[in-house]
Design an enzyme around this catalytic site. Structure first.
Site, PDB file in Angstrom:
ATOM      1  N   GLU A 130      34.911  85.805  -4.453  1.00 21.66           N
ATOM      2  CA  GLU A 130      36.309  85.347  -4.514  1.00 21.66           C
ATOM      3  C   GLU A 130      37.099  86.148  -5.541  1.00 21.66           C
ATOM      4  O   GLU A 130      38.295  86.402  -5.371  1.00 21.66           O
ATOM      5  CB  GLU A 130      36.340  83.837  -4.812  1.00 21.66           C
TER       6      GLU A 130
ATOM      7  N   ASN B  75      28.169  76.508  -8.964  1.00 22.50           N
ATOM      8  CA  ASN B  75      29.478  77.118  -9.207  1.00 22.50           C
ATOM      9  C   ASN B  75      30.533  76.131  -8.724  1.00 22.50           C
ATOM     10  O   ASN B  75      30.757  76.003  -7.526  1.00 22.50           O
ATOM     11  CB  ASN B  75      29.565  78.454  -8.454  1.00 22.50           C
TER      12      ASN B  75
ATOM     13  N   GLU C  56      25.097  86.801  -2.404  1.00 28.17           N
ATOM     14  CA  GLU C  56      25.890  85.831  -1.654  1.00 28.17           C
ATOM     15  C   GLU C  56      26.617  86.543  -0.516  1.00 28.17           C
ATOM     16  O   GLU C  56      27.695  87.116  -0.734  1.00 28.17           O
ATOM     17  CB  GLU C  56      26.933  85.179  -2.572  1.00 28.17           C
TER      18      GLU C  56
ATOM     19  N   GLY D 169      30.928  78.957   1.855  1.00 27.48           N
ATOM     20  CA  GLY D 169      31.878  77.909   2.228  1.00 27.48           C
ATOM     21  C   GLY D 169      32.084  77.757   3.724  1.00 27.48           C
ATOM     22  O   GLY D 169      33.034  77.117   4.163  1.00 27.48           O
TER      23      GLY D 169
ATOM     24  N   SER E  16      26.454  78.404   1.373  1.00 25.46           N
ATOM     25  CA  SER E  16      26.168  77.198   2.159  1.00 25.46           C
ATOM     26  C   SER E  16      24.758  76.655   1.942  1.00 25.46           C
ATOM     27  O   SER E  16      24.107  76.198   2.880  1.00 25.46           O
ATOM     28  CB  SER E  16      26.441  77.456   3.641  1.00 25.46           C
TER      29      SER E  16
ATOM     30  N   LYS F 126      33.619  76.303  -9.004  1.00 24.41           N
ATOM     31  CA  LYS F 126      34.865  76.983  -8.634  1.00 24.41           C
ATOM     32  C   LYS F 126      36.063  76.228  -9.240  1.00 24.41           C
ATOM     33  O   LYS F 126      35.926  75.634 -10.312  1.00 24.41           O
ATOM     34  CB  LYS F 126      34.967  77.141  -7.109  1.00 24.41           C
TER      35      LYS F 126
ATOM     36  N   HIS G 144      32.018  87.448  -8.567  1.00 24.99           N
ATOM     37  CA  HIS G 144      31.953  86.571  -7.390  1.00 24.99           C
ATOM     38  C   HIS G 144      32.840  87.139  -6.280  1.00 24.99           C
ATOM     39  O   HIS G 144      33.881  87.733  -6.565  1.00 24.99           O
ATOM     40  CB  HIS G 144      32.399  85.159  -7.777  1.00 24.99           C
TER      41      HIS G 144
HETATM   42  O1  LIG Z   1      30.187  80.942  -3.498  1.00 31.13           O
HETATM   43  C1  LIG Z   1      29.210  80.230  -3.609  1.00 31.13           C
HETATM   44  C2  LIG Z   1      28.570  80.037  -4.911  1.00 31.13           C
HETATM   45  O2  LIG Z   1      29.038  80.946  -5.845  1.00 31.13           O
HETATM   46  C3  LIG Z   1      28.656  79.495  -2.449  1.00 31.13           C
HETATM   47  O3  LIG Z   1      29.568  78.545  -2.046  1.00 31.13           O
HETATM   48  P1  LIG Z   1      29.123  77.430  -0.979  1.00 31.13           P
HETATM   49  O4  LIG Z   1      27.781  76.900  -1.452  1.00 31.13           O
HETATM   50  O5  LIG Z   1      30.194  76.408  -1.007  1.00 31.13           O
HETATM   51  O6  LIG Z   1      28.977  78.136   0.335  1.00 31.13           O
END
Ligand SMILES: O=C(CO)COP(=O)(O)O
Length: 246
Positions: free
Chosen positions: A95, A10, A163, A169, A209, A12, A93
């Site tokens: 976010e 992803n 997740e 992150g 992560s 983003k 997601h």
């Molecule tokens: O949100 C994520 C994947 O959709 C995970 O993000 P990170 O791998 O940067 O922690």
């Protein structure tokens, strides 16, 4: 039943033509052929990435709207994603849920529509740190999964991404045991509330992560069927994560 290992990157809201060209070049060889790979690309670059990636790698939108077209300024429909060569979409997601206030109900509507339009869906769920510390992890992920289950008739084209929000992150990866525990209870919930065969066959990715350093131990767990990778999917190590089961 053997579930095909499935790894999503992803990206983003990251990347430009130059960096995307590099990432795609890196993904053009050396990937485990037993793994299914999908990359979630920012909308303006979907078509660009599609032309650069091998056909074996799927391309995903990172969001979509719940109807095919109309007066919805700024939104993108599953039909449009399909039209430019994307075959997947990431929906729900954290976010999107947190920053853009998407609810379980809206996410369910998006999933129904995306599947009806023929897209494959990575549907995301996961608890916050506050919810985990309050002992609410199962309550939250079961509630989110219930909303999804109500929206899905045929699970063939669905992958769930678990997740935990506190792991996204932050560099704080769930331990393989923590992730396995949730994946196993999700599969049990699906078996009791959807069907045994869906529980057996649906892939559940872990996200939060994930790195080249921690992916192998996570991938060795029986109910972890792949990953949804954020930060590390922009780096060459994404390849090692795809190859975690090799
Ligand atoms: O949100 C994520 C994947 O959709 C995970 O993000 P990170 O791998 O940067 O922690």
């Amino acid at each position: 039943m053997v579930r095909k290992f499935c790894v999503g990157g992803n990206w983003k809201m990251n990347g430009d033509k130059a960096t995307i060209t590099e990432i795609c070049k890196n993904l053009s060889s050396g990937l485990d052929s037993n793994a299914e790979v999908v990359v979630g690309v920012p909308a303006p670059y979907l078509q660009f990435a599609r032309t650069l990636l091998p056909a074996s790698i799927g391309v995903a939108g990172q969001n979509c709207y719940k109807v095919a077209k109309g007066a919805f300024t700024g939104e993108i429909s599953p039909a449009m994603l399909k039209d430019i060569g994307a075959d997947w979409v990431i929906i729900g997601h954290s976010e999107r849920r947190t920053i853009f206030k998407e609810t379980d109900d809206l996410i369910a509507e998006k999933v129904t529509h995306a599947l009806a339009e023929g897209l494959k869906v990575i549907a995301c769920i996961g608890e916050t740190l506050e919810e985990r510390e309050a002992g609410q992890t199962e309550t939250v992920v079961f509630r989110q999964t219930k909303a999804l289950a109500g929206a899905i008739k045929d699970w063939t084209n669905v992958v769930i991404a678990y997740e935990p929000v506190w792991a996204i992150g932050t560099g704080k990866t769930a331990t393989p045991e923590q992730a396995q525990e949730v994946h196993q209870s999700l599969r049990k919930w699906i078996s009791e509330n959807v069907s045994g065969s869906v529980a057996e066959s649906v892939r559940i990715q872990y996200g939060g992560s994930v790195t080249a350093a921690n992916c192998r131990e996570l991938a060795s767990k029986p109910d972890i069927d792949g990953f949804l990778v954020g930060g590390a999917s922009l780096k060459p190590e994404f390849k090692d994560i795809v190859n975690a089961r090799q």
